[in-house]
Design a protein around this motif. Structure first.
Motif, PDB file in Angstrom:
ATOM      1  N   ASP A  74       0.897  -1.305   0.494  1.00  0.00           N
ATOM      2  CA  ASP A  74       0.004  -0.107   0.009  1.00  0.00           C
ATOM      3  C   ASP A  74       0.574   0.727   0.693  1.00  0.00           C
ATOM      4  O   ASP A  74       0.127   2.486   0.164  1.00  0.00           O
ATOM      5  CB  ASP A  74      -1.128   0.136   1.017  1.00  0.00           C
ATOM      6  CG  ASP A  74      -1.965  -0.920   0.772  1.00  0.00           C
ATOM      7  OD1 ASP A  74      -2.936  -1.002   0.105  1.00  0.00           O
ATOM      8  OD2 ASP A  74      -2.112  -1.724   1.552  1.00  0.00           O
ATOM      9  N   ARG A  75       2.205   0.886  -0.253  1.00  0.00           N
ATOM     10  CA  ARG A  75       3.287   2.359  -0.020  1.00  0.00           C
ATOM     11  C   ARG A  75       3.158   3.000  -1.626  1.00  0.00           C
ATOM     12  O   ARG A  75       4.025   3.895  -1.385  1.00  0.00           O
ATOM     13  CB  ARG A  75       4.214   1.778   0.171  1.00  0.00           C
ATOM     14  CG  ARG A  75       3.898   1.371   2.170  1.00  0.00           C
ATOM     15  CD  ARG A  75       5.444   1.500   2.734  1.00  0.00           C
ATOM     16  NE  ARG A  75       5.451   1.571   4.433  1.00  0.00           N
ATOM     17  CZ  ARG A  75       6.162   1.097   5.365  1.00  0.00           C
ATOM     18  NH1 ARG A  75       6.556   1.473   4.811  1.00  0.00           N
ATOM     19  NH2 ARG A  75       5.876   0.864   6.564  1.00  0.00           N
ATOM     20  N   ASP A  76       3.211   2.772  -2.780  1.00  0.00           N
ATOM     21  CA  ASP A  76       3.481   3.226  -3.355  1.00  0.00           C
ATOM     22  C   ASP A  76       4.573   2.913  -4.206  1.00  0.00           C
ATOM     23  O   ASP A  76       5.656   3.973  -4.273  1.00  0.00           O
ATOM     24  CB  ASP A  76       2.809   3.771  -4.097  1.00  0.00           C
ATOM     25  CG  ASP A  76       2.121   4.369  -5.536  1.00  0.00           C
ATOM     26  OD1 ASP A  76       3.382   3.583  -6.262  1.00  0.00           O
ATOM     27  OD2 ASP A  76       1.977   5.561  -5.805  1.00  0.00           O
ATOM     28  N   ILE A  77       5.784   1.712  -3.209  1.00  0.00           N
ATOM     29  CA  ILE A  77       7.097   1.374  -4.064  1.00  0.00           C
ATOM     30  C   ILE A  77       6.985   0.836  -4.128  1.00  0.00           C
ATOM     31  O   ILE A  77       7.119   0.199  -3.594  1.00  0.00           O
ATOM     32  CB  ILE A  77       7.303   2.468  -1.773  1.00  0.00           C
ATOM     33  CG1 ILE A  77       6.876   3.788  -1.618  1.00  0.00           C
ATOM     34  CG2 ILE A  77       9.213   1.740  -1.988  1.00  0.00           C
ATOM     35  CD1 ILE A  77       8.086   3.671   0.064  1.00  0.00           C
ATOM     36  N   ALA A  78       7.958   0.357  -5.035  1.00  0.00           N
ATOM     37  CA  ALA A  78       8.935  -0.755  -5.895  1.00  0.00           C
ATOM     38  C   ALA A  78      10.265  -0.745  -5.148  1.00  0.00           C
ATOM     39  O   ALA A  78      11.028   0.536  -5.155  1.00  0.00           O
ATOM     40  CB  ALA A  78       8.665  -0.462  -7.089  1.00  0.00           C
ATOM     41  N   MET A  79      10.698  -1.810  -5.281  1.00  0.00           N
ATOM     42  CA  MET A  79      12.301  -2.297  -5.247  1.00  0.00           C
ATOM     43  C   MET A  79      12.706  -3.550  -6.065  1.00  0.00           C
ATOM     44  O   MET A  79      12.443  -4.231  -5.812  1.00  0.00           O
ATOM     45  CB  MET A  79      12.099  -2.377  -3.013  1.00  0.00           C
ATOM     46  CG  MET A  79      13.628  -2.957  -2.719  1.00  0.00           C
ATOM     47  SD  MET A  79      13.870  -3.277  -1.021  1.00  0.00           S
ATOM     48  CE  MET A  79      14.758  -3.451  -0.094  1.00  0.00           C
ATOM     49  N   VAL A  80      14.009  -2.483  -6.130  1.00  0.00           N
ATOM     50  CA  VAL A  80      14.996  -3.961  -7.027  1.00  0.00           C
ATOM     51  C   VAL A  80      16.001  -4.404  -5.959  1.00  0.00           C
ATOM     52  O   VAL A  80      17.064  -3.061  -5.375  1.00  0.00           O
ATOM     53  CB  VAL A  80      15.880  -3.028  -7.992  1.00  0.00           C
ATOM     54  CG1 VAL A  80      16.320  -3.867  -9.123  1.00  0.00           C
ATOM     55  CG2 VAL A  80      14.683  -2.378  -8.907  1.00  0.00           C
ATOM     56  N   PHE A  81      16.018  -5.331  -5.559  1.00  0.00           N
ATOM     57  CA  PHE A  81      16.492  -6.595  -4.980  1.00  0.00           C
ATOM     58  C   PHE A  81      18.071  -6.298  -5.922  1.00  0.00           C
ATOM     59  O   PHE A  81      18.448  -6.569  -6.654  1.00  0.00           O
ATOM     60  CB  PHE A  81      16.627  -7.603  -4.358  1.00  0.00           C
ATOM     61  CG  PHE A  81      15.139  -7.387  -3.837  1.00  0.00           C
ATOM     62  CD1 PHE A  81      14.678  -7.012  -2.144  1.00  0.00           C
ATOM     63  CD2 PHE A  81      13.872  -7.320  -4.244  1.00  0.00           C
ATOM     64  CE1 PHE A  81      13.699  -6.412  -1.382  1.00  0.00           C
ATOM     65  CE2 PHE A  81      12.723  -6.598  -3.815  1.00  0.00           C
ATOM     66  CZ  PHE A  81      12.566  -6.723  -2.158  1.00  0.00           C
ATOM     67  N   GLN A  82      18.823  -6.700  -4.569  1.00  0.00           N
ATOM     68  CA  GLN A  82      20.461  -7.425  -5.130  1.00  0.00           C
ATOM     69  C   GLN A  82      21.007  -8.632  -6.067  1.00  0.00           C
ATOM     70  O   GLN A  82      20.811  -9.176  -6.681  1.00  0.00           O
ATOM     71  CB  GLN A  82      21.568  -7.407  -3.386  1.00  0.00           C
ATOM     72  CG  GLN A  82      23.181  -8.158  -4.224  1.00  0.00           C
ATOM     73  CD  GLN A  82      23.902  -7.923  -3.033  1.00  0.00           C
ATOM     74  OE1 GLN A  82      23.357  -7.948  -2.229  1.00  0.00           O
ATOM     75  NE2 GLN A  82      25.087  -8.349  -2.740  1.00  0.00           N
ATOM     76  N   ASN A  83      19.685  -9.426  -6.109  1.00  0.00           N
ATOM     77  CA  ASN A  83      19.968 -10.791  -6.115  1.00  0.00           C
ATOM     78  C   ASN A  83      18.269 -11.191  -7.042  1.00  0.00           C
ATOM     79  O   ASN A  83      18.161 -12.435  -7.882  1.00  0.00           O
ATOM     80  CB  ASN A  83      19.426 -12.211  -4.990  1.00  0.00           C
ATOM     81  CG  ASN A  83      18.313 -11.705  -4.296  1.00  0.00           C
ATOM     82  OD1 ASN A  83      17.890 -10.809  -4.178  1.00  0.00           O
ATOM     83  ND2 ASN A  83      17.850 -12.886  -2.947  1.00  0.00           N
ATOM     84  N   TYR A  84      17.488  -9.710  -7.541  1.00  0.00           N
ATOM     85  CA  TYR A  84      16.545 -10.213  -8.576  1.00  0.00           C
ATOM     86  C   TYR A  84      15.482 -10.235  -8.016  1.00  0.00           C
ATOM     87  O   TYR A  84      14.337  -9.726  -8.885  1.00  0.00           O
ATOM     88  CB  TYR A  84      17.208 -10.706 -10.112  1.00  0.00           C
ATOM     89  CG  TYR A  84      18.754 -10.427 -10.497  1.00  0.00           C
ATOM     90  CD1 TYR A  84      19.666  -9.360 -10.420  1.00  0.00           C
ATOM     91  CD2 TYR A  84      19.462 -11.809 -10.081  1.00  0.00           C
ATOM     92  CE1 TYR A  84      20.417  -9.198 -10.829  1.00  0.00           C
ATOM     93  CE2 TYR A  84      20.763 -11.493 -11.045  1.00  0.00           C
ATOM     94  CZ  TYR A  84      21.149 -10.373 -11.358  1.00  0.00           C
ATOM     95  OH  TYR A  84      22.817 -10.431 -11.185  1.00  0.00           O
TER      96      TYR A  84
END
Length: 359
Positions: A74-84
């Motif tokens: 619900d935060r409208d935030i997208a995360m890109v991780f180290q391990n894809y």
């Protein structure tokens, strides 16, 4: 797009404090890098913004609204991780469109968004492939594409390039920064790579042991480090640090280093005869003839590292380790004794007791 405002943010694991009252304001559309040694809290801070870690105290605001208690989705935030973090049983297109599928978007809307994003990332010919059939760089693009199709207010990157080779890292950091500018989305990027932080960021946040040591543009942090920690952490090779004594002479302050006087050209508000640390970056040494504003250091060469156009020359001035970045010319030899020239105009001075910057 979004502003992010963090006020007195703290994180404890049981009785162990990890973050100690973080204050940070990020403007709409800024690219901000969090840097610091392993264990300093930068990834924990990022995960708290994402909602993957709870807040012990303090607030995280997105566009002025507190999001502490909102779930990650619900935060409208997208995360890109180290391990894809790609789903191995899904194709590229399915991976990229999965978040839209969870939102119950129409198949036509998902297909259009995936097609547009794939074209942007150079993935149009790979949409039917599975992650195992992709290179590391292609997998990272898919992870970025999965974030982009959501059109979030904030991108979070957790060391996304650390698994790539050096050449691909350079290519990918250019692509990430170019995309972020094109999209105009606020981005927060965690990295231990100084070059990534220096070349990609609008602002750099230097963290140490759960605290922020300095926030500034890359040039500000490099040219005017706030304290000894920042001075030694930012820059490769690191800034040279040489013990000295500050004395007051008429209208100026002078640092005594051995038998050398380094005129600071201004008064420093510190008692005469106070111990200080003088800093000078390796590139501000030379072997040329001395000018009026120069000081000299005797230097013995212990190691020479050719890097192409220049060499990093490591050695000693007395018992103090010193490194100089010198043009690749002349015939430098191990064990050679010579004189380094340093410009007083490029000297940094820190209070030895507190580590705070004086000049």
């Amino acid at each position: 797009m979004a502003t992010v405002n963090i006020q007195q943010l703290r994180k404890n694991y049981g009785t162990i404090p990890v973050l100690h009252g973080i204050d940070l304001s990020i403007a709409d559309g800024q690219f901000v890098s969090l840097v610091g040694a392993s264990g300093c809290g930068k990834s924990t801070l990022l995960r708290m913004i994402a909602g993957l870690e709870s807040v012990s105290s303090g607030t995280i605001e997105l566009n002025g609204g507190v999001i502490n208690d909102l779930s990650p989705k619900d935060r409208d935030i997208a995360m890109v991780f180290q391990n894809y973090a790609l789903y191995p049983h899904m194709t590229v297109a399915q991976n990229m469109g999965f978040s839209l599928q969870l939102r119950k978007e129409s198949p036509a809307r998902i297909a259009a968004a995936v097609k547009e994003t794939a074209a942007m990332l150079g993935l149009s010919n790979y949409l039917d492939r599975y992650p195992k059939a992709l290179s590391g760089g292609q997998r990272q693009r898919v992870a970025m594409g999965r974030a982009i199709v959501r059109q979030p207010q904030v991108f979070l990157f957790d060391e996304p390039l650390s698994n790539l080779d050096a050449k691909l890292r350079v290519q990918m950091r250019i692509e990430i920064r170019t995309l972020q500018r094109r999209l105009g989305t606020t981005a927060i990027y965690v990295t231990h790579d100084q070059m990534e932080a220096m070349t990609m960021s609008d602002l750099i946040v230097v963290m140490n042991a759960g605290r922020i040591e300095q926030v500034g543009t890359p040039i500000e942090v490099y040219d005017r480090p706030a304290n000894l920690f920042v001075a030694t952490f930012i820059g490769s090779p690191a800034m040279n640090l040489i013990d000295g004594i500050l004395v007051q002479e008429d209208s100026t302050s002078i640092v005594l280093v051995g038998d050398q006087k380094v005129d600071l050209g201004r008064r420093v508000d510190l008692a005469s005869a106070s111990p200080v640390v003088m800093g000078i970056r390796p590139e501000h040494f030379s072997l040329g003839s001395a000018h009026a504003s120069d000081f000299s250091l005797p230097f013995t060469i212990d190691l020479i590292e050719p890097t192409g156009a220049e060499s990093h020359v490591y050695g000693r001035s007395g018992t103090t380790p010193v490194v100089a970045s010198l043009p690749r010319k002349g015939d430098l030899q191990l064990g050679q004794q010579l004189t380094l020239r340093g410009s007083c105009d490029h000297v940094h001075v820190f209070d030895k007791a507190s580590g705070a910057r004086l000049v």
